[in-house]
Design a protein around this motif. Structure first.
Motif, PDB file in Angstrom:
ATOM      1  N   THR A   6      26.791 -45.111   0.936  1.00  0.00           N
ATOM      2  CA  THR A   6      26.514 -44.422  -0.449  1.00  0.00           C
ATOM      3  C   THR A   6      28.110 -44.153  -0.905  1.00  0.00           C
ATOM      4  OG1 THR A   6      27.147 -41.915   0.603  1.00  0.00           O
ATOM      5  CG2 THR A   6      25.196 -42.439   0.676  1.00  0.00           C
ATOM      6  N   ASP A   7      28.279 -43.705  -2.207  1.00  0.00           N
ATOM      7  CA  ASP A   7      29.176 -44.203  -3.000  1.00  0.00           C
ATOM      8  C   ASP A   7      29.741 -41.990  -3.094  1.00  0.00           C
ATOM      9  OD1 ASP A   7      31.055 -42.800  -5.286  1.00  0.00           O
ATOM     10  OD2 ASP A   7      29.783 -43.413  -6.545  1.00  0.00           O
ATOM     11  N   ALA A   8      30.735 -42.426  -2.099  1.00  0.00           N
ATOM     12  CA  ALA A   8      31.153 -40.420  -1.684  1.00  0.00           C
ATOM     13  C   ALA A   8      31.640 -39.621  -2.712  1.00  0.00           C
ATOM     14  CB  ALA A   8      32.015 -40.587  -0.517  1.00  0.00           C
ATOM     15  N   ALA A   9      32.314 -40.228  -3.837  1.00  0.00           N
ATOM     16  CA  ALA A   9      33.021 -39.671  -4.630  1.00  0.00           C
ATOM     17  C   ALA A   9      31.995 -39.306  -6.006  1.00  0.00           C
ATOM     18  CB  ALA A   9      33.400 -40.944  -5.612  1.00  0.00           C
ATOM     19  N   SER A  10      30.599 -39.792  -5.996  1.00  0.00           N
ATOM     20  CA  SER A  10      29.860 -38.732  -6.981  1.00  0.00           C
ATOM     21  C   SER A  10      28.624 -37.987  -5.447  1.00  0.00           C
ATOM     22  CB  SER A  10      29.036 -39.757  -7.130  1.00  0.00           C
ATOM     23  OG  SER A  10      27.861 -41.168  -6.460  1.00  0.00           O
ATOM     24  N   ARG A  11      29.410 -37.280  -5.575  1.00  0.00           N
ATOM     25  CA  ARG A  11      28.902 -35.673  -4.391  1.00  0.00           C
ATOM     26  C   ARG A  11      28.152 -34.688  -5.750  1.00  0.00           C
ATOM     27  NH1 ARG A  11      32.073 -35.197   0.933  1.00  0.00           N
ATOM     28  NH2 ARG A  11      31.501 -37.233   1.200  1.00  0.00           N
ATOM     29  N   VAL A  12      26.959 -35.224  -6.419  1.00  0.00           N
ATOM     30  CA  VAL A  12      27.033 -34.218  -7.347  1.00  0.00           C
ATOM     31  C   VAL A  12      25.677 -33.371  -6.207  1.00  0.00           C
ATOM     32  CG1 VAL A  12      25.190 -34.288  -9.610  1.00  0.00           C
ATOM     33  CG2 VAL A  12      26.584 -35.677  -8.985  1.00  0.00           C
ATOM     34  N   GLY A  13      26.070 -31.863  -6.850  1.00  0.00           N
ATOM     35  CA  GLY A  13      24.676 -31.727  -6.148  1.00  0.00           C
ATOM     36  C   GLY A  13      25.659 -30.560  -4.647  1.00  0.00           C
ATOM     37  N   GLU A  14      26.481 -30.976  -4.771  1.00  0.00           N
ATOM     38  CA  GLU A  14      27.394 -30.977  -2.845  1.00  0.00           C
ATOM     39  C   GLU A  14      27.167 -29.458  -2.893  1.00  0.00           C
ATOM     40  OE1 GLU A  14      30.413 -32.157  -0.010  1.00  0.00           O
ATOM     41  OE2 GLU A  14      31.489 -32.449  -2.107  1.00  0.00           O
ATOM     42  N   TYR A  15      27.035 -28.711  -4.152  1.00  0.00           N
ATOM     43  CA  TYR A  15      27.868 -26.434  -4.081  1.00  0.00           C
ATOM     44  C   TYR A  15      26.315 -26.100  -3.607  1.00  0.00           C
ATOM     45  CZ  TYR A  15      28.134 -22.309  -5.290  1.00  0.00           C
ATOM     46  OH  TYR A  15      27.973 -20.913  -5.811  1.00  0.00           O
ATOM     47  N   ASP A  16      25.577 -26.890  -3.860  1.00  0.00           N
ATOM     48  CA  ASP A  16      24.331 -26.353  -2.700  1.00  0.00           C
ATOM     49  C   ASP A  16      23.987 -26.153  -1.587  1.00  0.00           C
ATOM     50  OD1 ASP A  16      23.292 -25.503  -5.735  1.00  0.00           O
ATOM     51  OD2 ASP A  16      22.330 -27.051  -5.915  1.00  0.00           O
ATOM     52  N   PHE A  17      24.907 -27.275  -1.209  1.00  0.00           N
ATOM     53  CA  PHE A  17      24.218 -28.128  -0.080  1.00  0.00           C
ATOM     54  C   PHE A  17      25.185 -27.741   0.732  1.00  0.00           C
ATOM     55  CE2 PHE A  17      22.418 -31.589  -1.813  1.00  0.00           C
ATOM     56  CZ  PHE A  17      20.872 -31.322  -2.016  1.00  0.00           C
ATOM     57  N   THR A  18      26.425 -26.720   0.399  1.00  0.00           N
ATOM     58  CA  THR A  18      27.887 -26.741   1.616  1.00  0.00           C
ATOM     59  C   THR A  18      27.342 -25.963   2.518  1.00  0.00           C
ATOM     60  OG1 THR A  18      29.042 -25.598  -0.488  1.00  0.00           O
ATOM     61  CG2 THR A  18      30.023 -27.419   0.384  1.00  0.00           C
ATOM     62  N   THR A  19      27.004 -24.793   2.743  1.00  0.00           N
ATOM     63  CA  THR A  19      27.007 -23.318   2.940  1.00  0.00           C
ATOM     64  C   THR A  19      25.757 -24.314   3.996  1.00  0.00           C
ATOM     65  OG1 THR A  19      25.366 -22.798   1.217  1.00  0.00           O
ATOM     66  CG2 THR A  19      26.816 -22.253   0.949  1.00  0.00           C
ATOM     67  N   LEU A  20      25.148 -25.045   4.048  1.00  0.00           N
ATOM     68  CA  LEU A  20      23.583 -25.597   4.686  1.00  0.00           C
ATOM     69  C   LEU A  20      24.587 -26.130   5.185  1.00  0.00           C
ATOM     70  CD1 LEU A  20      20.687 -25.575   2.684  1.00  0.00           C
ATOM     71  CD2 LEU A  20      21.591 -24.165   4.243  1.00  0.00           C
ATOM     72  N   GLY A  21      25.407 -26.441   5.590  1.00  0.00           N
ATOM     73  CA  GLY A  21      26.250 -27.992   6.460  1.00  0.00           C
ATOM     74  C   GLY A  21      25.687 -29.777   5.486  1.00  0.00           C
ATOM     75  N   VAL A  22      24.864 -29.467   4.598  1.00  0.00           N
ATOM     76  CA  VAL A  22      23.858 -30.975   4.246  1.00  0.00           C
ATOM     77  C   VAL A  22      25.260 -31.327   3.264  1.00  0.00           C
ATOM     78  CG1 VAL A  22      21.900 -31.421   2.565  1.00  0.00           C
ATOM     79  CG2 VAL A  22      22.025 -29.703   4.486  1.00  0.00           C
ATOM     80  N   ILE A  23      25.267 -32.509   3.837  1.00  0.00           N
ATOM     81  CA  ILE A  23      26.457 -33.268   2.668  1.00  0.00           C
ATOM     82  C   ILE A  23      25.562 -34.713   2.409  1.00  0.00           C
ATOM     83  CG2 ILE A  23      28.250 -35.271   2.751  1.00  0.00           C
ATOM     84  CD1 ILE A  23      28.640 -33.513   5.763  1.00  0.00           C
ATOM     85  N   PRO A  24      25.526 -34.412   1.212  1.00  0.00           N
ATOM     86  CA  PRO A  24      25.016 -35.225  -0.507  1.00  0.00           C
ATOM     87  C   PRO A  24      25.771 -36.689  -0.563  1.00  0.00           C
ATOM     88  CG  PRO A  24      25.687 -33.462  -1.547  1.00  0.00           C
ATOM     89  CD  PRO A  24      26.542 -33.828  -0.217  1.00  0.00           C
ATOM     90  N   GLY A  25      25.176 -38.015  -0.390  1.00  0.00           N
ATOM     91  CA  GLY A  25      26.654 -38.838  -1.038  1.00  0.00           C
ATOM     92  C   GLY A  25      25.048 -39.627  -2.076  1.00  0.00           C
ATOM     93  N   VAL A  26      25.801 -40.676  -2.730  1.00  0.00           N
ATOM     94  CA  VAL A  26      24.325 -41.183  -3.798  1.00  0.00           C
ATOM     95  C   VAL A  26      24.906 -43.082  -3.471  1.00  0.00           C
ATOM     96  CG1 VAL A  26      23.521 -42.668  -5.887  1.00  0.00           C
ATOM     97  CG2 VAL A  26      24.346 -39.400  -5.492  1.00  0.00           C
TER      98      VAL A  26
END
Ligand SMILES: Nc1nc2c(ncn2[C@@H]2O[C@H](COP(=O)(O)OP(=O)(O)OP(=O)(O)O)[C@@H](O)[C@H]2O)c(=O)[nH]1
Ligand SMILES: [Mg+2]
Length: 368
Positions: free
Chosen positions: A84-104
């Motif tokens: 994934t493109d680690a730079a495009s972490r859209v939506g990270e804000y929603d996930f950080t509290t849950l420890g969920v790490i997004p990538g595209v």
């Protein structure tokens, strides 16, 4: 008041005590139906308590969302960084509290959001950690990737956790259709030979769930569990693949044996660290998500064949518009279609028109 648990216990006891014979068979069927409803209610309450029930706000981005699930240290982060493109972490804000790490993941014109869900380990469904919230994120995904490594190959533990959270992987929902009526009682019809449940028991379970008038048509050799899940309507079905990581540490023979051991699971052997198997993995994810390409043709000019719009299989014109701009559905006048879904080239269609892969679409909008 008698608690749900006590009611469940008392019915379980009665079923235990009652001998099964012709005279008791029907009564037992009813008891089992009631037990199933109470258990389902208890399960729903469990899922709802602790915040998971209101549904966690998932900021979805891209054309689809894929959940990556695996025990600690199997290599989830390494894979996420690799594809994934680690730079495009859209939506990270929603996930950080849950420890969920997004990538595209960008692949064949599609943007696929991949969520590393480390919180989803044994006990999540019972609320361990923030397990229930993570499960509700998983339920909102379009696909689940189960990740194991060559030495820790327990897929079942992951599947069971998801199963308890109401996720069903790689199976179709059973074909059960209920048509409600105002009166006339309940009729159950089956188009196949039922070997795991009888019509009488089906009817009992339906009544127990409040389906009193209408026709239920069953087109699969269903089990009691499948019927109940269908009536409760709280299961989500999605495709899944099993990624076996760290194959650089073992030989080919070892991987072959793993395939035999995990027969029944579609395996994707990779080395996230070395980059082995990643191209195949991307293709498989893309294919499993069943995308369609739709080419947009501005009115009076050529279609843009270089950059298709990616939509889900069985999308309508309206759904394609939603993927382009949130305002377009409101401003829609009509569309024109060329390609597989068109009866004739340039056919004029509305929002509900079903698209097919490689259609060409012109959208005519109202002025703002
Ligand atoms: N040999 C080998 N080691 C790998 C591979 N992928 C990851 N590793 C190693 O495995 C360890 C764990 O990798 P991570 O990517 O942090 O695993 P994780 O699943 O994200 O772990 P948690 O975040 O703790 O759940 C690290 O030391 C990685 O370098 C691989 O393909 N081959
Ligand atoms: Mg990690």
């Amino acid at each position: 008041m008698v608690s749900l648990e006590e009611q469940i216990k008392s019915i379980e006891d009665e079923i235990q005590r009652t001998p099964y014979n012709k005279a008791t068979q029907h009564h037992l069927g009813k008891l089992k139906a009631r037990l199933a409803r109470l258990r389902e209610e208890a399960e729903t309450r469990r899922l709802k308590s602790g915040g998971g029930g209101r549904g966690y706000a998932v900021r979805k981005t891209g054309n689809a969302t894929v959940g990556l699930v695996g025990l600690p240290s199997v290599g989830k982060s390494t894979l996420l960084n690799g594809i994934t493109d680690a730079a495009s972490r859209v939506g990270e804000y929603d996930f950080t509290t849950l420890g969920v790490i997004p990538g595209v993941l960008h692949h064949r014109g599609a943007k696929i959001q991949i969520l590393d869900m480390p919180g989803l380990i044994q006990g999540a469904a019972r609320g361990r950690g923030r397990g229930r919230e993570v499960l509700s994120v998983a339920r909102a995904c379009d696909m689940i990737l189960l990740m194991i490594d060559v030495f820790e190959t327990n897929v079942e533990v992951l599947v069971e956790e998801l199963r308890q959270g109401g996720l069903r992987l790689n199976v179709q929902p059973p074909d059960i259709v209920f048509t409600r009526a105002r009166r006339g009682g309940l009729t159950v019809n089956s188009t196949v030979h039922l070997t795991k449940i009888d019509i009488e028991t089906i009817a009992d379970i339906c009544r127990e769930w409040g389906y009193l008038n209408g026709t239920l048509v069953v087109r699969d050799d269903i089990t009691e569990d499948q019927l109940i899940a269908s009536l409760a309507g709280n299961r989500v079905y999605m495709p899944s693949r099993v990624i076996v990581n760290k194959i650089d540490l073992v030989g080919e023979e070892y991987v072959r044996e793993l395939r035999t051991k995990l027969a029944g699971w579609p395996l994707l052997p990779i080395s996230a660290m070395r980059g082995t198997g990643l191209a195949q993995l991307k293709d498989d994810v893309y294919n499993a998500l069943r995308f369609m390409r739709v080419y947009l043709k501005p009115q009076g000019s050529e279609a843009d064949l270089s950059e298709p719009l990616i939509v889900k299989e069985a999308s309508t014109v309206g759904m394609a518009l939603d993927a382009i701009h949130r305002d377009w559905r409101r401003r829609f006048r009509y569309a024109k279609i060329w390609g597989p879904s068109a009866v004739f080239p340039g056919q004029r269609v509305g929002l509900d028109h079903g698209l097919r892969d490689s259609d060409v679409l012109t959208v005519v909008l109202r002025k703002r």
